[in-house]
Design an enzyme around this catalytic site. Structure first.
Site, PDB file in Angstrom:
ATOM      1  N   GLU A  82      32.970  42.875  35.150  1.00 48.68           N
ATOM      2  CA  GLU A  82      33.936  42.989  36.232  1.00 48.68           C
ATOM      3  C   GLU A  82      34.210  44.449  36.614  1.00 48.68           C
ATOM      4  O   GLU A  82      34.379  44.770  37.775  1.00 48.68           O
ATOM      5  CB  GLU A  82      35.239  42.320  35.814  1.00 48.68           C
ATOM      6  CG  GLU A  82      36.067  41.870  36.989  1.00 48.68           C
ATOM      7  CD  GLU A  82      37.269  41.067  36.503  1.00 48.68           C
ATOM      8  OE1 GLU A  82      38.351  41.265  37.047  1.00 48.68           O
ATOM      9  OE2 GLU A  82      37.100  40.281  35.545  1.00 48.68           O
ATOM     10  N   ASP A  83      34.252  45.305  35.608  1.00 53.18           N
ATOM     11  CA  ASP A  83      34.731  46.666  35.845  1.00 53.18           C
ATOM     12  C   ASP A  83      33.649  47.743  35.836  1.00 53.18           C
ATOM     13  O   ASP A  83      33.939  48.913  36.043  1.00 53.18           O
ATOM     14  CB  ASP A  83      35.766  47.044  34.765  1.00 53.18           C
ATOM     15  CG  ASP A  83      37.000  46.157  34.839  1.00 53.18           C
ATOM     16  OD1 ASP A  83      37.169  45.491  35.873  1.00 53.18           O
ATOM     17  OD2 ASP A  83      37.768  46.132  33.873  1.00 53.18           O
TER      18      ASP A  83
END
Ligand code: MN
Length: 488
Positions: A82-83
């Site tokens: 996600e990051d």
């Protein structure tokens, strides 16, 4: 917390894993840590700490829950796709399919695009689907959320309230339903002060004094009971004072009940004495000895060993009057029951070979929710039904052949009938409860034996049935049967 050193935290994780898996191969865990460390390099949390501290804390929590190695690895990697620039495909290449599926499951739970009620419904739907695919996903999500709650003070107030409310209203009830008391308690207590700050302050003002008094008194009772049990030949594994200060939110909910009306002196189990003994027979002997020593309060003896709670909880509970009329609650259980109460479904991952041995009933419940959430498109409807379904107490009743059926409190024979089969529901004309004929809208109680009387000529549910059912399953099936008949 701000200056935690990643290397030191990682060594702590290895130490915990080393204790749980003495002959486990931790090389993959080391690789996963390096992988996550490099992927998050340079990123900071709002608290100012290095980002990697968060996945490390998540993995640590899972290790303490005794989860298996792939789950620990997924915990370390859970925020990577996600990051950072790393993809699920990269994770699959490096750590295999099992870990990749777990990480993908958590990633799907994130990034909700809706607001308000839509967001709430969407969140629940995703949780159910994730749980039914692999229950470990939800356990990683719990670990992730608990660490986020612990660092909530660094976020802006609106975000604090949103995350805490979601934890209280969605995550904690699901943890409870899975029988993981430890996680449920932590989620609730960490969220409480953000969601109800005034009441939190109030409890913190009234509780400590009352608690100290009672604790001092219970120390004496504990000594006396321990002596008595040992004299009677019971092997005492453990006796401890168990305080509700560790479960502030559940205390708060009790205080709000009308019969308690915010009066702390009416909470009998503010502090309880918990007795752990080797065998089930010892549990009953202990109960007998206690009742010989102190007069039991009528109606407060609960045998959750013969009739476990639907989430699997087992123990004997009794409330007694001690010497000077003080009221004390006792909880008596074996070590296995204690493990089950604290870790619930997670307790079954202790043993690698026992993967299939997880609580089938919990899983069946999840499968039903998933099936049903697919049928209900209207989010508001979905939420109203679901709130009634998981967010309230459950009863368990029996079929005439002795199968246990788990229903929300105040369920009726109609709920029961639809639970067995939709055709039984649609053709239901009457019911016998414990051999007595009852009306279809009567409320069932735990332990009832329910027999449904059907008539093959009946093809349709009654028009008023929707008002007389509690379960989302029955509501869904009645609605669809009524809709079909309208179209004819
Ligand atoms: Mn996270």
């Amino acid at each position: 917390m701000i200056n935690q050193d990643p290397q030191q935290e990682f060594e702590k994780l290895l130490k915990t894993l080393g204790e749980k898996y003495p002959d486990g191969d931790l090389d993959m865990v080391k690789l996963a840590y390096e992988f996550a460390y490099n992927a998050h390099l340079g990123q900071k949390r709002r608290s100012g700490s290095d980002y990697i501290i968060h996945p490390l804390a998540t993995a640590q929590f899972l290790a303490e829950l005794k989860m298996d190695i792939p789950t620990i690895i997924a915990g370390l990697l859970h925020d990577v796709p996600e990051d950072t620039a790393v993809t699920i495909e990269d994770i699959k290449k490096n750590f295999g399919k099992e870990v990749a599926i777990l990480v993908a499951g958590i990633t799907k739970l994130g990034a909700l695009k809706y607001r308000g009620i839509e967001r709430y419904a969407e969140n629940l739907r995703r949780m159910f689907v994730a749980m039914s695919n692999d229950i470990r996903v939800i356990l990683i999500k719990f670990a992730d959320r608990i660490n986020n709650l612990k660092t909530l003070e660094f976020l802006p107030p609106e975000k604090q309230i949103r995350i805490a409310t979601e934890s209280l209203e969605i995550y904690a009830p699901i943890a409870d339903r899975l029988g993981i008391g430890k996680i449920k308690g932590e989620l609730e207590d960490l969220s409480f002060k953000y969601v109800y700050p005034e009441d939190y302050k109030w409890i913190m003002e009234i509780l400590p004094k009352k608690y100290k008094e009672k604790e001092r008194y219970l120390e004496k009772v504990k000594k006396r009971v321990a002596r008595k049990l040992l004299d009677s030949g019971i092997t005492l594994s453990h006796i401890s004072i168990h305080g509700r200060t560790k479960h502030l939110y559940s205390l708060y909910k009790k205080l709000l009940k009308p019969q308690v009306d915010r009066d702390l002196s009416k909470i009998y189990d503010l502090i309880a004495l918990r007795i752990i003994v080797p065998t089930v027979a010892d549990c009953y002997s202990t109960l007998g000895i206690l009742h010989n020593l102190y007069r039991p309060m009528p109606g407060r003896v609960k045998d959750y060993i013969a009739q476990p709670k639907p989430n699997g909880y087992q123990s004997l509970h009794t409330t007694v009057f001690t010497e000077n009329g003080e009221i004390v609650e006792f909880q008596i259980r074996t070590n296995e029951m204690h493990e089950e109460a604290e870790f619930g479904i997670a307790a079954h991952w202790n043993y690698k070979e026992n993967k299939g041995g997880i609580n089938k009933r919990s899983l069946k419940w999840i499968e039903e929710l998933v099936k049903w959430q697919k049928q209900t498109q209207d989010n508001e409807q979905f939420l109203n039904d679901i709130k009634l379904d998981i967010f309230q107490n459950r009863i368990f009743v029996f079929t005439p052949t002795g199968d246990v059926i788990d229903l929300p409190e105040e369920s009726t024979p109609i709920d029961f009938a639809y639970h067995v089969h939709s055709s039984i529901g649609n053709q239901c004309v009457g019911a016998r409860v414990n051999d007595n004929l009852v009306s279809l809208n009567s409320k069932l109680k735990s332990g009832d034996i329910v027999e449904i009387i059907t008539d093959k000529n009946r093809k349709m549910p009654g028009m008023d049935w929707l008002e007389n059912v509690k379960t989302s399953m029955a509501k869904g099936k009645i609605r669809s049967a009524l809709n079909k008949s309208k179209k004819l």
